[in-house]
Design a protein around this motif. Structure first.
Motif, PDB file in Angstrom:
ATOM      1  N   ARG A   1      35.368  33.801  24.325  1.00  0.00           N
ATOM      2  CA  ARG A   1      34.753  34.541  25.438  1.00  0.00           C
ATOM      3  C   ARG A   1      35.826  35.250  26.260  1.00  0.00           C
ATOM      4  O   ARG A   1      36.772  34.611  26.737  1.00  0.00           O
ATOM      5  CB  ARG A   1      33.964  33.572  26.321  1.00  0.00           C
ATOM      6  N   PRO A   2      35.711  36.564  26.463  1.00  0.00           N
ATOM      7  CA  PRO A   2      36.687  37.291  27.294  1.00  0.00           C
ATOM      8  C   PRO A   2      36.637  36.812  28.743  1.00  0.00           C
ATOM      9  O   PRO A   2      35.603  36.338  29.230  1.00  0.00           O
ATOM     10  CB  PRO A   2      36.246  38.754  27.174  1.00  0.00           C
TER      11      PRO A   2
ATOM     12  N   GLY B   1      47.982  47.498  40.817  1.00  0.00           N
ATOM     13  CA  GLY B   1      47.599  48.708  40.104  1.00  0.00           C
ATOM     14  C   GLY B   1      46.795  48.460  38.849  1.00  0.00           C
ATOM     15  O   GLY B   1      46.180  49.386  38.310  1.00  0.00           O
ATOM     16  N   VAL B   2      46.811  47.221  38.357  1.00  0.00           N
ATOM     17  CA  VAL B   2      46.009  46.893  37.171  1.00  0.00           C
ATOM     18  C   VAL B   2      44.540  46.820  37.594  1.00  0.00           C
ATOM     19  O   VAL B   2      44.213  46.191  38.599  1.00  0.00           O
ATOM     20  CB  VAL B   2      46.460  45.552  36.550  1.00  0.00           C
ATOM     21  N   PRO B   3      43.625  47.453  36.863  1.00  0.00           N
ATOM     22  CA  PRO B   3      42.211  47.446  37.250  1.00  0.00           C
ATOM     23  C   PRO B   3      41.660  46.031  37.429  1.00  0.00           C
ATOM     24  O   PRO B   3      42.014  45.114  36.681  1.00  0.00           O
ATOM     25  CB  PRO B   3      41.520  48.154  36.076  1.00  0.00           C
ATOM     26  N   ALA B   4      40.798  45.872  38.430  1.00  0.00           N
ATOM     27  CA  ALA B   4      40.234  44.552  38.724  1.00  0.00           C
ATOM     28  C   ALA B   4      39.340  44.045  37.590  1.00  0.00           C
ATOM     29  O   ALA B   4      39.113  42.835  37.476  1.00  0.00           O
ATOM     30  CB  ALA B   4      39.438  44.605  40.027  1.00  0.00           C
ATOM     31  N   ASP B   5      38.837  44.962  36.764  1.00  0.00           N
ATOM     32  CA  ASP B   5      37.965  44.544  35.674  1.00  0.00           C
ATOM     33  C   ASP B   5      38.714  44.366  34.357  1.00  0.00           C
ATOM     34  O   ASP B   5      38.102  44.335  33.284  1.00  0.00           O
ATOM     35  CB  ASP B   5      36.823  45.539  35.483  1.00  0.00           C
ATOM     36  N   MET B   6      40.055  44.228  34.431  1.00  0.00           N
ATOM     37  CA  MET B   6      40.863  43.996  33.231  1.00  0.00           C
ATOM     38  C   MET B   6      40.428  42.705  32.549  1.00  0.00           C
ATOM     39  O   MET B   6      40.410  41.636  33.152  1.00  0.00           O
ATOM     40  CB  MET B   6      42.336  43.915  33.610  1.00  0.00           C
ATOM     41  N   ARG B   7      40.062  42.798  31.264  1.00  0.00           N
ATOM     42  CA  ARG B   7      39.607  41.631  30.517  1.00  0.00           C
ATOM     43  C   ARG B   7      40.622  41.254  29.444  1.00  0.00           C
ATOM     44  O   ARG B   7      41.248  42.122  28.831  1.00  0.00           O
ATOM     45  CB  ARG B   7      38.256  41.906  29.860  1.00  0.00           C
ATOM     46  N   LEU B   8      40.757  39.960  29.222  1.00  0.00           N
ATOM     47  CA  LEU B   8      41.586  39.440  28.149  1.00  0.00           C
ATOM     48  C   LEU B   8      40.743  38.521  27.275  1.00  0.00           C
ATOM     49  O   LEU B   8      39.849  37.823  27.777  1.00  0.00           O
ATOM     50  CB  LEU B   8      42.799  38.669  28.677  1.00  0.00           C
ATOM     51  N   GLN B   9      41.038  38.514  25.988  1.00  0.00           N
ATOM     52  CA  GLN B   9      40.284  37.678  25.050  1.00  0.00           C
ATOM     53  C   GLN B   9      41.244  36.874  24.187  1.00  0.00           C
ATOM     54  O   GLN B   9      42.198  37.422  23.617  1.00  0.00           O
ATOM     55  CB  GLN B   9      39.399  38.542  24.155  1.00  0.00           C
ATOM     56  N   ALA B  10      40.999  35.585  24.105  1.00  0.00           N
ATOM     57  CA  ALA B  10      41.775  34.711  23.226  1.00  0.00           C
ATOM     58  C   ALA B  10      41.209  34.784  21.817  1.00  0.00           C
ATOM     59  O   ALA B  10      39.990  34.841  21.623  1.00  0.00           O
ATOM     60  CB  ALA B  10      41.730  33.272  23.737  1.00  0.00           C
ATOM     61  N   VAL B  11      42.091  34.797  20.826  1.00  0.00           N
ATOM     62  CA  VAL B  11      41.692  34.863  19.421  1.00  0.00           C
ATOM     63  C   VAL B  11      42.450  33.783  18.654  1.00  0.00           C
ATOM     64  O   VAL B  11      43.676  33.668  18.782  1.00  0.00           O
ATOM     65  CB  VAL B  11      42.005  36.242  18.807  1.00  0.00           C
TER      66      VAL B  11
END
Length: 279
Positions: A247-248, A192-202
């Motif tokens: 970079r996400p 159910g999570v969108p395929a284009d879900m992005r995560l970014q390291a900080v």
């Protein structure tokens, strides 16, 4: 599964006794910081009420007030903020290393985020109240809760929120990045999570004032908040904080939560490389 507190190999430094000049600096900075917080609350509370009446859980304007509060809070303390890279735009999630209560100011100063915190934080004196007021999302750090967390995260992301959490599960002395706990990452790979879900390291790197202990801004173990706050407020010179946005990545590009967590942890560590020699 609760998050154990990290104490580290070396004890925390003892607070330095303050002289008259230190008390004056602490009083002036503390008063200015308090005025910033109070002014921000006077603006944000009615604005948040208006948002609730019109947009319900959407927050088109109040996050900008939080950003302004955090920027002015750092200025009131005299701490310089430096940014590298570009923060994530639009819905998604960020993960960062955690070394101090000051991370909240640094991470929210230039990019509006919705913090995700372990449920215990809700009941912490002072910090818990501020966290609730800021709209923090409190969750249990437990793999078994992944389906519920995925649903909650999905609801927040659909509202346009940018989530930010600390995968180390505790704060450190600021000289290292602790291993990431992987339980929360399962929520971003759930059905159910969108395929284009992005995560970014900080990566958040605190640089102590010249001549001070490198761990000056860090708050970990069983350190009391009051004395640590007093030390920061009374510093003759302040240091700086460096926030590096990496970079996400797409969550769907990884086979499982461990692979996703390992990649983001490596990015955070890479950004923290300048401090490795101080361990």
């Amino acid at each position: 599964m609760s998050s154990p507190t990290w104490f580290g190999p070396d004890p925390a430094p003892d607070p330095v006794p303050l002289r008259a000049a230190g008390w004056i600096r602490a009083g002036l900075r503390g008063t200015l910081l308090l005025l910033v917080l109070l002014a921000g609350l006077l603006v944000k509370l009615p604005l948040r009420g208006l948002e609730w009446l019109i947009w319900r859980r959407r927050r088109p304007f109040s996050p900008r007030v939080s950003q302004a509060i955090c920027r002015m809070g750092l200025r009131a303390l005299g701490i310089r903020l430096q940014m590298r890279g570009r923060p994530l735009r639009g819905p998604g999630a960020m993960v960062a290393n955690h070394g101090s209560w000051l991370d909240i100011l640094a991470l929210n100063a230039r990019c509006s985020v919705c913090f995700v915190a372990k449920s215990e934080v809700r009941d912490w004196p002072g910090i818990g109240a501020l966290a609730r007021l800021a709209g923090t999302l409190f969750i249990a750090r437990d793999r078994r809760a992944a389906p519920d967390q995925a649903r909650i995260f999905g609801e927040r992301l659909a509202l346009g929120h940018r989530l930010l959490f600390f995968p180390e599960g505790t704060s450190s002395d600021g000289l290292r990045v602790l291993p990431f706990k992987t339980s929360l990452f399962a929520a971003f790979l759930a059905e159910g999570v969108p395929a284009d879900m992005r995560l970014q390291a900080v990566t958040v790197t605190w640089h102590a004032p010249r001549g001070a202990d490198p761990r000056f801004y860090a708050w970990w173990g069983d350190m009391a908040l009051g004395p640590h706050l007093l030390q920061v407020l009374s510093a003759r010179r302040q240091g700086r904080v460096e926030v590096t946005y990496h970079r996400p990545v797409l969550a769907s590009a990884f086979s499982d939560r461990k692979a996703l967590a390992a990649f983001l942890e490596a990015q955070v560590r890479d950004g923290h490389a300048p401090l490795r020699g101080r361990r």
